[in-house]
Design a protein around this motif. Structure first.
Motif, PDB file in Angstrom:
ATOM      1  N   GLN A 145       0.836  -1.205   0.000  1.00  0.00           N
ATOM      2  CA  GLN A 145       0.000   0.000   0.000  1.00  0.00           C
ATOM      3  C   GLN A 145       0.870   1.254   0.000  1.00  0.00           C
ATOM      4  N   GLN A 146       1.926   1.238   0.799  1.00  0.00           N
ATOM      5  CA  GLN A 146       2.833   2.386   0.877  1.00  0.00           C
ATOM      6  C   GLN A 146       3.560   2.594  -0.450  1.00  0.00           C
ATOM      7  N   TYR A 147       4.011   1.504  -1.062  1.00  0.00           N
ATOM      8  CA  TYR A 147       4.663   1.595  -2.371  1.00  0.00           C
ATOM      9  C   TYR A 147       3.711   2.228  -3.383  1.00  0.00           C
ATOM     10  N   PHE A 148       2.480   1.725  -3.451  1.00  0.00           N
ATOM     11  CA  PHE A 148       1.528   2.234  -4.431  1.00  0.00           C
ATOM     12  C   PHE A 148       1.234   3.716  -4.195  1.00  0.00           C
ATOM     13  N   SER A 149       0.978   4.101  -2.969  1.00  0.00           N
ATOM     14  CA  SER A 149       0.628   5.503  -2.716  1.00  0.00           C
ATOM     15  C   SER A 149       1.807   6.447  -2.946  1.00  0.00           C
ATOM     16  N   THR A 150       3.016   6.038  -2.557  1.00  0.00           N
ATOM     17  CA  THR A 150       4.160   6.934  -2.781  1.00  0.00           C
ATOM     18  C   THR A 150       4.580   6.946  -4.251  1.00  0.00           C
ATOM     19  N   MET A 151       4.485   5.794  -4.917  1.00  0.00           N
ATOM     20  CA  MET A 151       4.837   5.740  -6.339  1.00  0.00           C
ATOM     21  C   MET A 151       3.886   6.609  -7.156  1.00  0.00           C
ATOM     22  N   THR A 152       2.585   6.483  -6.905  1.00  0.00           N
ATOM     23  CA  THR A 152       1.626   7.282  -7.673  1.00  0.00           C
ATOM     24  C   THR A 152       1.737   8.766  -7.326  1.00  0.00           C
ATOM     25  N   ALA A 153       2.128   9.088  -6.106  1.00  0.00           N
ATOM     26  CA  ALA A 153       2.325  10.494  -5.734  1.00  0.00           C
ATOM     27  C   ALA A 153       3.440  11.135  -6.558  1.00  0.00           C
ATOM     28  N   THR A 154       4.437  10.338  -6.963  1.00  0.00           N
ATOM     29  CA  THR A 154       5.527  10.902  -7.783  1.00  0.00           C
ATOM     30  C   THR A 154       5.065  11.217  -9.201  1.00  0.00           C
ATOM     31  N   GLN A 155       3.902  10.694  -9.600  1.00  0.00           N
ATOM     32  CA  GLN A 155       3.383  10.928 -10.947  1.00  0.00           C
ATOM     33  C   GLN A 155       2.392  12.097 -10.992  1.00  0.00           C
ATOM     34  N   ALA A 156       2.004  12.618  -9.857  1.00  0.00           N
ATOM     35  CA  ALA A 156       1.024  13.699  -9.777  1.00  0.00           C
ATOM     36  C   ALA A 156       1.562  14.961 -10.445  1.00  0.00           C
ATOM     37  N   PRO A 157       0.655  15.790 -10.974  1.00  0.00           N
ATOM     38  CA  PRO A 157       1.086  17.017 -11.662  1.00  0.00           C
ATOM     39  C   PRO A 157       1.977  17.933 -10.821  1.00  0.00           C
ATOM     40  N   LYS A 158       1.748  18.020  -9.552  1.00  0.00           N
ATOM     41  CA  LYS A 158       2.553  18.915  -8.702  1.00  0.00           C
ATOM     42  C   LYS A 158       3.563  18.151  -7.849  1.00  0.00           C
ATOM     43  N   ALA A 159       3.960  16.981  -8.304  1.00  0.00           N
ATOM     44  CA  ALA A 159       4.921  16.177  -7.548  1.00  0.00           C
ATOM     45  C   ALA A 159       6.242  16.926  -7.426  1.00  0.00           C
ATOM     46  N   SER A 160       6.858  16.764  -6.262  1.00  0.00           N
ATOM     47  CA  SER A 160       8.128  17.436  -5.995  1.00  0.00           C
ATOM     48  C   SER A 160       9.138  16.427  -5.450  1.00  0.00           C
ATOM     49  N   SER A 161      10.280  16.923  -5.075  1.00  0.00           N
ATOM     50  CA  SER A 161      11.301  16.043  -4.504  1.00  0.00           C
ATOM     51  C   SER A 161      10.825  15.433  -3.183  1.00  0.00           C
ATOM     52  N   LYS A 162       9.889  16.069  -2.501  1.00  0.00           N
ATOM     53  CA  LYS A 162       9.339  15.521  -1.264  1.00  0.00           C
ATOM     54  C   LYS A 162       8.662  14.175  -1.541  1.00  0.00           C
ATOM     55  N   GLU A 163       7.801  14.120  -2.556  1.00  0.00           N
ATOM     56  CA  GLU A 163       7.132  12.869  -2.922  1.00  0.00           C
ATOM     57  C   GLU A 163       8.141  11.841  -3.431  1.00  0.00           C
ATOM     58  N   LEU A 164       9.110  12.302  -4.191  1.00  0.00           N
ATOM     59  CA  LEU A 164      10.126  11.404  -4.719  1.00  0.00           C
ATOM     60  C   LEU A 164      10.930  10.767  -3.589  1.00  0.00           C
ATOM     61  N   GLU A 165      11.348  11.542  -2.623  1.00  0.00           N
ATOM     62  CA  GLU A 165      12.150  11.009  -1.517  1.00  0.00           C
ATOM     63  C   GLU A 165      11.339  10.055  -0.644  1.00  0.00           C
ATOM     64  N   ALA A 166      10.034  10.305  -0.492  1.00  0.00           N
ATOM     65  CA  ALA A 166       9.188   9.374   0.262  1.00  0.00           C
ATOM     66  C   ALA A 166       9.149   8.018  -0.438  1.00  0.00           C
ATOM     67  N   PHE A 167       9.074   8.036  -1.764  1.00  0.00           N
ATOM     68  CA  PHE A 167       9.088   6.798  -2.536  1.00  0.00           C
ATOM     69  C   PHE A 167      10.451   6.110  -2.424  1.00  0.00           C
ATOM     70  N   LEU A 168      11.515   6.850  -2.616  1.00  0.00           N
ATOM     71  CA  LEU A 168      12.860   6.273  -2.593  1.00  0.00           C
ATOM     72  C   LEU A 168      13.227   5.706  -1.227  1.00  0.00           C
ATOM     73  N   ALA A 169      12.610   6.207  -0.167  1.00  0.00           N
ATOM     74  CA  ALA A 169      12.891   5.709   1.184  1.00  0.00           C
ATOM     75  C   ALA A 169      12.490   4.242   1.343  1.00  0.00           C
ATOM     76  N   LEU A 170      11.625   3.750   0.482  1.00  0.00           N
ATOM     77  CA  LEU A 170      11.181   2.349   0.547  1.00  0.00           C
ATOM     78  C   LEU A 170      12.170   1.389  -0.113  1.00  0.00           C
ATOM     79  N   LEU A 171      13.159   1.911  -0.812  1.00  0.00           N
ATOM     80  CA  LEU A 171      14.055   1.101  -1.640  1.00  0.00           C
ATOM     81  C   LEU A 171      15.415   0.888  -0.997  1.00  0.00           C
ATOM     82  N   THR A 172      16.054  -0.230  -1.353  1.00  0.00           N
ATOM     83  CA  THR A 172      17.443  -0.435  -0.954  1.00  0.00           C
ATOM     84  C   THR A 172      18.322   0.500  -1.796  1.00  0.00           C
TER      85      THR A 172
END
Length: 155
Positions: free
Chosen positions: A31-58
Motif C-alpha cells: 500500500q505504501q509503495y503504491f501511494s508513494t509511487m503514484t504520488a511521484t506521478q502527480a502534476p505537482k509532484a516534488s522532490s518531497k514525494e520522490l524522496e518518500a518513494f525512494l525511502a522504501l528502496l534499498t
C-alpha cells in the motif's frame, strides 16, 4: 501426552501468528509503495514525494521496466540512478490518476500489485503531448523490509 499435544499446538499457533504478521507488514508495504509511487506521478509532484518513494528502496535497487529497460541488475548506485531518472520526469503530467486493482503476497520475499493508470502531460525531452491509459503489474522483491528489485509489466 497432553503436554506434548499442547506444546505442538502452541508451536503451530506461533508460526501461524508470525506468518500473519509478515503478511500484514508486506500488505502495508504494498500500500505504501503504491501511494508513494503514484504520488511521484502527480502534476505537482516534488522532490518531497520522490524522496518518500525512494525511502522504501534499498540503495542498490534494480529497476526493470519492460520493454524499455531489460536489465534487472542491481548496482550500488541503483537508488541514485532512480532519483536522477525520476527527477527528470517529475511534474511532467498535467493529469494523473491510478487505481489499485489487486495485491498479491508471496511468502515474505515478494509482492505483486496490479493497477491501472491514466496520464496526460508534456514529455520533458521532446515537448510533445502525451496521453496514455494502461494496466500494469509491479513485482517487488523484498529484502530486509525494503524493496530491492522492481519489475514493471504492461498488460
Amino acid at each position: 501426552m497432553k503436554y506434548v499435544t499442547f506444546l505442538l499446538l502452541a508451536v503451530i499457533a506461533t508460526f501461524n501468528l508470525h506468518a500473519k504478521d509478515e503478511n500484514n507488514e508486506l500488505e502495508g508495504l504494498a500500500q505504501q509503495y503504491f501511494s508513494t509511487m503514484t504520488a511521484t506521478q502527480a502534476p505537482k509532484a516534488s522532490s518531497k514525494e520522490l524522496e518518500a518513494f525512494l525511502a522504501l528502496l534499498t540503495d542498490d535497487v534494480a529497476n526493470q521496466h519492460l520493454p524499455y529497460q531489460s536489465d534487472d541488475s542491481r548496482s550500488p548506485d541503483g537508488k541514485a540512478m532512480m532519483r536522477k531518472g525520476m527527477t527528470f520526469y517529475l511534474g511532467a503530467h498535467t493529469e494523473y490518476e491510478a487505481k489499485l486493482l489487486d495485491t498479491f503476497i508471496f511468502n515474505n520475499t515478494a509482492i505483486a500489485i496490479r493497477y491501472t493508470q491514466h496520464a496526460k502531460g508534456v514529455h520533458p525531452q521532446n515537448k510533445q503531448l502525451i496521453e496514455y491509459t494502461q494496466t500494469l503489474m509491479d513485482v517487488l522483491e523484498i529484502e530486509n523490509g525494503k524493496i530491492a528489485v522492481i519489475r514493471k509489466y504492461h498488460e
